[in-house]
Design a protein around this motif. Structure first.
Motif, PDB file in Angstrom:
ATOM      1  N   SER A 436     -10.864  16.861  22.908  1.00 10.75           N
ATOM      2  CA  SER A 436      -9.977  17.501  23.880  1.00 10.75           C
ATOM      3  C   SER A 436      -9.985  19.026  23.772  1.00 10.75           C
ATOM      4  CB  SER A 436      -8.537  17.004  23.681  1.00 10.75           C
ATOM      5  OG  SER A 436      -8.061  17.322  22.370  1.00 10.75           O
ATOM      6  N   GLU A 437     -10.946  19.566  23.010  1.00  9.30           N
ATOM      7  CA  GLU A 437     -10.968  21.010  22.770  1.00  9.30           C
ATOM      8  C   GLU A 437     -12.032  21.748  23.575  1.00  9.30           C
ATOM      9  OE1 GLU A 437      -8.879  22.781  20.908  1.00  9.30           O
ATOM     10  OE2 GLU A 437      -7.710  21.044  20.259  1.00  9.30           O
ATOM     11  N   GLY A 438     -12.971  21.028  24.171  1.00 12.78           N
ATOM     12  CA  GLY A 438     -14.016  21.680  24.950  1.00 12.78           C
ATOM     13  C   GLY A 438     -15.135  22.270  24.125  1.00 12.78           C
ATOM     14  N   ILE A 439     -15.242  21.908  22.851  1.00 11.62           N
ATOM     15  CA  ILE A 439     -16.344  22.353  21.996  1.00 11.62           C
ATOM     16  C   ILE A 439     -16.991  21.136  21.354  1.00 11.62           C
ATOM     17  CG2 ILE A 439     -15.315  24.610  21.557  1.00 11.62           C
ATOM     18  CD1 ILE A 439     -14.414  23.590  18.835  1.00 11.62           C
ATOM     19  N   ARG A 440     -18.118  21.347  20.680  1.00 11.73           N
ATOM     20  CA  ARG A 440     -18.865  20.220  20.134  1.00 11.73           C
ATOM     21  C   ARG A 440     -19.052  20.277  18.624  1.00 11.73           C
ATOM     22  NH1 ARG A 440     -21.915  17.336  23.922  1.00 11.73           N
ATOM     23  NH2 ARG A 440     -21.725  18.111  26.061  1.00 11.73           N
ATOM     24  N   THR A 441     -19.146  21.488  18.062  1.00 10.05           N
ATOM     25  CA  THR A 441     -19.462  21.617  16.641  1.00 10.05           C
ATOM     26  C   THR A 441     -18.441  22.503  15.937  1.00 10.05           C
ATOM     27  OG1 THR A 441     -20.911  23.518  17.051  1.00 10.05           O
ATOM     28  CG2 THR A 441     -21.939  21.330  17.062  1.00 10.05           C
ATOM     29  N   ASN A 442     -18.439  22.418  14.602  1.00 10.07           N
ATOM     30  CA  ASN A 442     -17.500  23.211  13.805  1.00 10.07           C
ATOM     31  C   ASN A 442     -17.711  24.707  13.973  1.00 10.07           C
ATOM     32  OD1 ASN A 442     -16.236  20.936  12.684  1.00 10.07           O
ATOM     33  ND2 ASN A 442     -17.766  20.772  11.066  1.00 10.07           N
ATOM     34  N   SER A 443     -18.956  25.130  14.179  1.00 14.95           N
ATOM     35  CA  SER A 443     -19.239  26.560  14.281  1.00 14.95           C
ATOM     36  C   SER A 443     -18.603  27.195  15.509  1.00 14.95           C
ATOM     37  CB  SER A 443     -20.749  26.797  14.314  1.00 14.95           C
ATOM     38  OG  SER A 443     -21.317  26.228  15.483  1.00 14.95           O
ATOM     39  N   GLU A 444     -18.223  26.390  16.507  1.00 14.65           N
ATOM     40  CA  GLU A 444     -17.649  26.920  17.739  1.00 14.65           C
ATOM     41  C   GLU A 444     -16.137  27.082  17.665  1.00 14.65           C
ATOM     42  OE1 GLU A 444     -19.350  25.083  21.408  1.00 14.65           O
ATOM     43  OE2 GLU A 444     -20.397  23.802  19.981  1.00 14.65           O
ATOM     44  N   MET A 445     -15.507  26.704  16.567  1.00 17.44           N
ATOM     45  CA  MET A 445     -14.052  26.790  16.476  1.00 17.44           C
ATOM     46  C   MET A 445     -13.563  28.237  16.537  1.00 17.44           C
ATOM     47  SD  MET A 445     -12.768  23.935  13.686  1.00 17.44           S
ATOM     48  CE  MET A 445     -13.934  24.366  12.379  1.00 17.44           C
ATOM     49  N   ASN A 446     -12.446  28.435  17.236  1.00 20.82           N
ATOM     50  CA  ASN A 446     -11.789  29.741  17.238  1.00 20.82           C
ATOM     51  C   ASN A 446     -10.729  29.785  16.139  1.00 20.82           C
ATOM     52  OD1 ASN A 446      -9.500  28.367  18.248  1.00 20.82           O
ATOM     53  ND2 ASN A 446     -10.096  28.762  20.374  1.00 20.82           N
ATOM     54  N   GLY A 447      -9.985  30.892  16.069  1.00 20.99           N
ATOM     55  CA  GLY A 447      -9.019  31.042  14.996  1.00 20.99           C
ATOM     56  C   GLY A 447      -7.951  29.965  14.983  1.00 20.99           C
ATOM     57  N   ARG A 448      -7.431  29.615  16.148  1.00 23.22           N
ATOM     58  CA  ARG A 448      -6.412  28.567  16.215  1.00 23.22           C
ATOM     59  C   ARG A 448      -6.954  27.227  15.746  1.00 23.22           C
ATOM     60  NH1 ARG A 448      -5.640  24.409  19.249  1.00 23.22           N
ATOM     61  NH2 ARG A 448      -7.286  24.998  20.712  1.00 23.22           N
ATOM     62  N   GLN A 449      -8.164  26.914  16.162  1.00 29.11           N
ATOM     63  CA  GLN A 449      -8.761  25.631  15.791  1.00 29.11           C
ATOM     64  C   GLN A 449      -9.092  25.571  14.304  1.00 29.11           C
ATOM     65  OE1 GLN A 449     -11.881  26.005  18.651  1.00 29.11           O
ATOM     66  NE2 GLN A 449     -10.835  24.770  20.204  1.00 29.11           N
ATOM     67  N   VAL A 450      -9.499  26.704  13.721  1.00 34.97           N
ATOM     68  CA  VAL A 450      -9.748  26.736  12.278  1.00 34.97           C
ATOM     69  C   VAL A 450      -8.459  26.437  11.520  1.00 34.97           C
ATOM     70  CG1 VAL A 450     -10.333  28.251  10.343  1.00 34.97           C
ATOM     71  CG2 VAL A 450     -11.735  28.281  12.402  1.00 34.97           C
ATOM     72  N   LYS A 451      -7.364  27.034  11.989  1.00 34.40           N
ATOM     73  CA  LYS A 451      -6.069  26.808  11.335  1.00 34.40           C
ATOM     74  C   LYS A 451      -5.629  25.355  11.462  1.00 34.40           C
ATOM     75  CE  LYS A 451      -1.374  28.708  11.152  1.00 34.40           C
ATOM     76  NZ  LYS A 451      -0.432  29.706  11.739  1.00 34.40           N
ATOM     77  N   GLU A 452      -5.946  24.747  12.601  1.00 31.89           N
ATOM     78  CA  GLU A 452      -5.509  23.368  12.854  1.00 31.89           C
ATOM     79  C   GLU A 452      -6.385  22.342  12.149  1.00 31.89           C
ATOM     80  OE1 GLU A 452      -4.931  20.301  16.664  1.00 31.89           O
ATOM     81  OE2 GLU A 452      -5.265  22.451  17.003  1.00 31.89           O
ATOM     82  N   PHE A 453      -7.698  22.542  12.174  1.00 29.61           N
ATOM     83  CA  PHE A 453      -8.619  21.518  11.696  1.00 29.61           C
ATOM     84  C   PHE A 453      -9.182  21.780  10.301  1.00 29.61           C
ATOM     85  CE2 PHE A 453      -9.110  21.313  16.402  1.00 29.61           C
ATOM     86  CZ  PHE A 453      -8.617  20.028  16.583  1.00 29.61           C
ATOM     87  N   CYS A 454      -8.885  22.936   9.726  1.00 34.90           N
ATOM     88  CA  CYS A 454      -9.437  23.262   8.410  1.00 34.90           C
ATOM     89  C   CYS A 454      -8.346  23.582   7.387  1.00 34.90           C
ATOM     90  CB  CYS A 454     -10.414  24.434   8.505  1.00 34.90           C
ATOM     91  SG  CYS A 454     -11.790  24.165   9.619  1.00 34.90           S
ATOM     92  N   PRO A 455      -7.338  22.735   7.249  1.00 31.22           N
ATOM     93  CA  PRO A 455      -6.335  22.985   6.201  1.00 31.22           C
ATOM     94  C   PRO A 455      -6.945  22.724   4.822  1.00 31.22           C
ATOM     95  CG  PRO A 455      -5.950  20.846   7.209  1.00 31.22           C
ATOM     96  CD  PRO A 455      -7.063  21.481   7.990  1.00 31.22           C
ATOM     97  N   ILE A 456      -6.500  23.490   3.837  1.00 30.93           N
ATOM     98  CA  ILE A 456      -7.025  23.315   2.484  1.00 30.93           C
ATOM     99  C   ILE A 456      -5.862  23.162   1.507  1.00 30.93           C
ATOM    100  CG2 ILE A 456      -9.232  24.486   2.833  1.00 30.93           C
ATOM    101  CD1 ILE A 456      -8.042  27.036   1.816  1.00 30.93           C
ATOM    102  N   PRO A 457      -6.034  22.358   0.480  1.00 27.32           N
ATOM    103  CA  PRO A 457      -4.961  22.153  -0.500  1.00 27.32           C
ATOM    104  C   PRO A 457      -4.738  23.413  -1.336  1.00 27.32           C
ATOM    105  CG  PRO A 457      -6.967  21.042  -1.192  1.00 27.32           C
ATOM    106  CD  PRO A 457      -7.224  21.535   0.190  1.00 27.32           C
ATOM    107  N   PRO A 458      -3.587  23.506  -2.033  1.00 32.97           N
ATOM    108  CA  PRO A 458      -3.256  24.723  -2.803  1.00 32.97           C
ATOM    109  C   PRO A 458      -4.329  25.154  -3.803  1.00 32.97           C
ATOM    110  CG  PRO A 458      -1.318  23.339  -2.566  1.00 32.97           C
ATOM    111  CD  PRO A 458      -2.461  22.548  -1.992  1.00 32.97           C
ATOM    112  N   PRO A 459      -4.921  24.242  -4.619  1.00 28.52           N
ATOM    113  CA  PRO A 459      -5.947  24.723  -5.563  1.00 28.52           C
ATOM    114  C   PRO A 459      -7.126  25.383  -4.851  1.00 28.52           C
ATOM    115  CG  PRO A 459      -5.241  22.498  -6.122  1.00 28.52           C
ATOM    116  CD  PRO A 459      -4.660  22.789  -4.785  1.00 28.52           C
ATOM    117  N   ALA A 460      -7.573  24.782  -3.733  1.00 25.12           N
ATOM    118  CA  ALA A 460      -8.687  25.368  -2.988  1.00 25.12           C
ATOM    119  C   ALA A 460      -8.278  26.685  -2.332  1.00 25.12           C
ATOM    120  CB  ALA A 460      -9.172  24.377  -1.928  1.00 25.12           C
TER     121      ALA A 460
END
Length: 509
Positions: A436-460
């Motif tokens: 539903s985002e209009g993109i196909r690959t991870n490299s096309e993510m914008n800042g909002r999408q990185v924040k939404e789809f790339c959460p990282i745990p505290p140690p990382a």
């Protein structure tokens, strides 16, 4: 008598309609208006000669031919066929009741034969969108346009074929029908054909680290630079990457094929190509050839011809500064906008950049004492890789010469087909994620999408914070590290980004 026939003009990879109005009344002379270039103006002589050779007469009256809209430049020889058809209908030599229901394009020979024209696929798309009954095109162009599959396409060899179609005489004889394309995996098996110089990963000796980096790049659409001595396998690895990329789906194949169609490089004779394009221009190429442009008409450049595929630039440090820096915006924006005084054209340019270079002018820095370059020469050479450009490249690979054991024994390595299966699974994960985002690959993510789809745990998160502080990388590079870590996690089938994924991603910077 006034007759209206329809043609088309390509602007970028989209076509717009051109109305060809032909009026014949009392007077003398043939007048062509509507901002036509030299090729269109010359079409009058070609058209008249072709009509006479086919047995038609030229009325001894004033013939006015208007190409509308009048404020848009018309270029090329494709208007020969609609002009000839308009003259025949306006002079009453043929009735042609269907003349206004088709888009007609084609270049006429002096004997009435029809020659192919570029842009057939966008023209077919225009005919479908504007509600025309279909397109009448030269046979070769029609074979290309039939792949669109949503409108009637008629392939003709001579002007007389066009007249029969417009008279509704046996139109099925010239109709090129094409059923819906099969699914991507089936087309991949049926029509895949690689050039002989594209190697399999199994045939490339050593360089397992570089193969891993290219696998990640293929899975997420990331850019790569390979730095290594001559003979390390940089070119072979770049070419072999085509074999591990998944086949294009119908939407990607149509978009890529439209670019080739507009450029006059249509390669659609046995169906849409599933294989992603691989373009490898020489480093001395001009900016216009790389980015796109032209004086007569604006054509797509190498970066657009590589859309949905790979752009390989060998000897990256040897390329002029204006060439490497011209890639900054297209790499970031995934498109290129070419502006002229009265025209602005946009071409898609979503490609994977693979750059390759030697570490120094002699090429042997870091290999024992073989390097003959002074420290200043080495620094000057690598300084051609500007910070902003390197910031846009996700994976930096440093290649070493293949060791003697691997060269002599040639131990069996993993095949491209095995790697391609992992890449295909990772791409499927991304397709579901970004449905539903209009993109196909991870490299096309914008800042909002990185924040939404790339959460990282505290140690990382703590690890990344220390790495950013230690290396001083930019915010853009930090985002690209997260995208890369997301791809590594997808390859391993993990739903969350872990410390290991992040550590590997940082290692590639």
């Amino acid at each position: 008598m006034l007759t209206t026939v329809y043609g088309a003009k390509c602007i970028g990879i989209e076509a717009v309609p051109v109305t060809v109005e032909v009026d014949i009344r009392s007077g003398i002379g043939i007048h062509l208006v509507g901002l036509a270039d030299a090729a269109v103006k010359e079409s009058l002589l070609r058209t008249i000669t072709a009509l006479q050779s086919m047995g038609y007469r030229i009325p001894g009256k004033k013939i006015v031919i208007n190409l509308a809209p009048a404020d848009m430049h018309k270029k090329g020889s494709g208007y020969d066929l609609p002009i000839a058809t308009g003259i025949i209908a306006a002079s009453g030599q043929e009735e042609l009741p269907l003349a206004g229901e088709f888009i007609i394009m084609g270049e006429l020979g002096l004997d009435g034969t029809v020659r192919p024209v570029p842009g057939a696929l966008p023209i077919a798309e225009l005919a479908s969108a504007r509600g025309f009954r279909g397109c009448i095109l030269p046979l070769e162009s029609a074979a290309e346009a039939s792949e669109y599959g949503l409108t009637e396409i008629y392939g003709v060899k001579t002007l007389s074929d066009v007249i029969r179609i417009l008279n509704d005489e046996g139109r099925e004889f010239w109709s090129l029908k094409d059923d819906a394309l099969p699914a991507a995996p089936e087309r991949h098996q049926q029509w895949t054909h690689y050039d002989d110089d594209i190697m399999d990963f199994a045939d490339i000796v050593g360089q397992e680290g570089a193969k891993r980096g290219l696998e990640i790049a293929a899975a997420g659409g990331h850019n790569v630079i390979m730095v290594g001595p001559p003979g390390a396998g940089k070119s072979s690895l770049a070419k072999a990457m085509v074999r591990i990329l998944p086949p294009m789906d119908r939407e990607e194949a149509l978009q890529t094929s439209k670019i080739y169609s507009v450029a006059g490089k249509g390669r659609l004779r046995k169906g849409l190509s599933c294989i992603r394009p691989f373009r490898s221009p020489h480093y001395s190429t001009s900016v216009a050839a790389l980015i796109g442009g032209g004086s007569e008409s604006i054509l797509p450049g190498e970066i657009s011809l590589a859309h949905n595929g790979v752009l390989f630039l060998d000897e990256f440090c040897e390329a002029p500064k204006r060439i490497t820096e011209a890639l900054r915006c297209p790499v970031e924006e995934k498109k290129v906008v070419i502006s002229r005084l009265r025209t602005k054209v946009e071409f898609p340019a979503n490609f994977i950049l693979i750059a390759a270079t030697n570490p120094c002018p002699c090429g042997y820095y870091g290999i024992g004492d073989r390097c003959t370059c002074s420290p200043s020469r080495r620094a000057s050479y690598l300084s051609r890789l500007s910070g902003p450009m390197m910031d846009r490249i996700d994976i930096h690979l440093w290649l070493k010469p293949v060791d003697a054991r691997s060269i002599v024994r040639k131990e069996q390595a993993e095949s491209s087909s095995t790697v391609a299966e992992r890449v295909f699974r990772a791409r499927q994960i991304q397709q579901e994620r970004f449905s539903s985002e209009g993109i196909r690959t991870n490299s096309e993510m914008n800042g909002r999408q990185v924040k939404e789809f790339c959460p990282i745990p505290p140690p990382a998160r703590d690890y990344l914070e220390k790495a950013v502080a230690r290396t001083g990388i930019s915010a853009r590079a930090c985002n690209r590290i997260l995208k890369l870590a997301r791809t590594i996690a997808d390859l391993q089938g993990d739903t969350e980004i872990g410390l290991g994924h992040l550590s590997e991603a940082i290692g590639y910077r």
